[in-house]
Design a protein around this motif. Structure first.
Motif, PDB file in Angstrom:
ATOM      1  N   SER A 133       0.892  -1.174   0.007  1.00  0.00           N
ATOM      2  CA  SER A 133       0.005  -0.062  -0.008  1.00  0.00           C
ATOM      3  C   SER A 133       0.874   1.216   0.063  1.00  0.00           C
ATOM      4  O   SER A 133       0.601   2.160  -0.726  1.00  0.00           O
ATOM      5  CB  SER A 133      -0.820  -0.121   1.166  1.00  0.00           C
ATOM      6  OG  SER A 133      -1.558   1.096   1.232  1.00  0.00           O
ATOM      7  N   ARG A 134       1.781   1.145   0.729  1.00  0.00           N
ATOM      8  CA  ARG A 134       2.922   2.353   0.870  1.00  0.00           C
ATOM      9  C   ARG A 134       3.562   2.460  -0.393  1.00  0.00           C
ATOM     10  O   ARG A 134       3.553   3.711  -1.005  1.00  0.00           O
ATOM     11  CB  ARG A 134       3.799   2.053   1.941  1.00  0.00           C
ATOM     12  CG  ARG A 134       3.543   2.662   3.144  1.00  0.00           C
ATOM     13  CD  ARG A 134       4.542   2.767   4.148  1.00  0.00           C
ATOM     14  NE  ARG A 134       3.890   1.831   5.331  1.00  0.00           N
ATOM     15  CZ  ARG A 134       4.522   0.634   5.652  1.00  0.00           C
ATOM     16  NH1 ARG A 134       5.551   0.065   4.884  1.00  0.00           N
ATOM     17  NH2 ARG A 134       4.254  -0.006   6.650  1.00  0.00           N
ATOM     18  N   LYS A 135       3.823   1.451  -1.284  1.00  0.00           N
ATOM     19  CA  LYS A 135       4.577   1.548  -2.498  1.00  0.00           C
ATOM     20  C   LYS A 135       3.607   2.098  -3.378  1.00  0.00           C
ATOM     21  O   LYS A 135       3.831   3.221  -4.354  1.00  0.00           O
ATOM     22  CB  LYS A 135       4.915   0.149  -2.989  1.00  0.00           C
ATOM     23  CG  LYS A 135       6.305  -0.278  -2.184  1.00  0.00           C
ATOM     24  CD  LYS A 135       6.463  -1.670  -2.938  1.00  0.00           C
ATOM     25  CE  LYS A 135       7.674  -2.471  -1.840  1.00  0.00           C
ATOM     26  NZ  LYS A 135       7.818  -3.700  -2.341  1.00  0.00           N
ATOM     27  N   GLU A 136       2.330   1.908  -3.425  1.00  0.00           N
ATOM     28  CA  GLU A 136       1.296   2.410  -4.510  1.00  0.00           C
ATOM     29  C   GLU A 136       1.077   3.730  -3.995  1.00  0.00           C
ATOM     30  O   GLU A 136       0.828   4.358  -5.058  1.00  0.00           O
ATOM     31  CB  GLU A 136      -0.109   1.499  -4.421  1.00  0.00           C
ATOM     32  CG  GLU A 136      -0.004  -0.052  -5.057  1.00  0.00           C
ATOM     33  CD  GLU A 136      -1.217  -0.661  -4.808  1.00  0.00           C
ATOM     34  OE1 GLU A 136      -2.389   0.120  -4.517  1.00  0.00           O
ATOM     35  OE2 GLU A 136      -1.203  -1.902  -4.945  1.00  0.00           O
ATOM     36  N   ASP A 137       1.136   4.091  -2.907  1.00  0.00           N
ATOM     37  CA  ASP A 137       0.753   5.420  -2.649  1.00  0.00           C
ATOM     38  C   ASP A 137       2.096   6.432  -2.758  1.00  0.00           C
ATOM     39  O   ASP A 137       1.723   7.376  -3.688  1.00  0.00           O
ATOM     40  CB  ASP A 137       0.566   5.498  -1.029  1.00  0.00           C
ATOM     41  CG  ASP A 137      -0.013   7.002  -0.395  1.00  0.00           C
ATOM     42  OD1 ASP A 137      -0.598   7.606  -1.281  1.00  0.00           O
ATOM     43  OD2 ASP A 137       0.781   7.182   0.636  1.00  0.00           O
ATOM     44  N   SER A 138       3.159   6.059  -2.666  1.00  0.00           N
ATOM     45  CA  SER A 138       4.316   6.666  -3.372  1.00  0.00           C
ATOM     46  C   SER A 138       4.449   6.758  -4.822  1.00  0.00           C
ATOM     47  O   SER A 138       4.450   7.880  -5.273  1.00  0.00           O
ATOM     48  CB  SER A 138       5.593   6.158  -2.671  1.00  0.00           C
ATOM     49  OG  SER A 138       5.776   4.929  -3.283  1.00  0.00           O
TER      50      SER A 138
END
Length: 143
Positions: A133-138
């Motif tokens: 989720s963090r990767k997609e957010d970034s």
């Protein structure tokens, strides 16, 4: 058993449940045993509860069941023990106590969840999902 689905929900909620007759009387044998087995099967079907495995022993019952998430375990057990008592007394009036006509089963029961996944696996999955989720957010903020 594969995951089940209702509406927009995928689920796999399995439980091991044990319950006993009042005072742990050894009354679940012969025709009574057959009737208890049939009654429990019928009542589970009414609530869309799948019996994965079960055993009616002389003084207790074991059930491995898949209960839909819209139905709580305590509500299901209240229904199962209450209705099965009435149905059993219809077939075997001699089982009714003169003093306590409503209580064939003892008040409590034992329940545990069943799963083929460990706590560590769940924690790892949650951590991986958070990282993804963090990767997609970034990625979305980089556009």
């Amino acid at each position: 058993m594969d995951n089940k689905s209702i509406s927009h929900t995928r689920w796999k909620c399995q439980y091991h449940i044990v319950f006993i007759p009042q005072y742990r009387k050894k009354v679940l044998y012969g025709k009574v045993r057959e009737d208890v087995r049939e009654i429990l099967n019928t009542l589970c079907k009414y609530k869309n509860v799948e019996i994965i495995a079960g055993a009616v022993c002389v003084d207790h019952v074991h059930l491995s069941v898949a209960i839909p998430p819209k139905l709580s375990v305590s509500d299901f057990m209240g229904y199962l023990k209450g209705k099965s008592t009435l149905m059993l007394y219809d077939r075997h009036p001699e089982l009714q106590s003169k003093w306590d006509k409503a209580a064939f089963w003892a008040r409590g029961y034992y329940v545990e969840t069943i799963g083929n996944i460990t706590d560590e696996a769940v924690q790892k999955y949650i951590k991986e999902q958070a990282e993804e989720s963090r990767k997609e957010d970034s990625r979305s903020t980089a556009l």
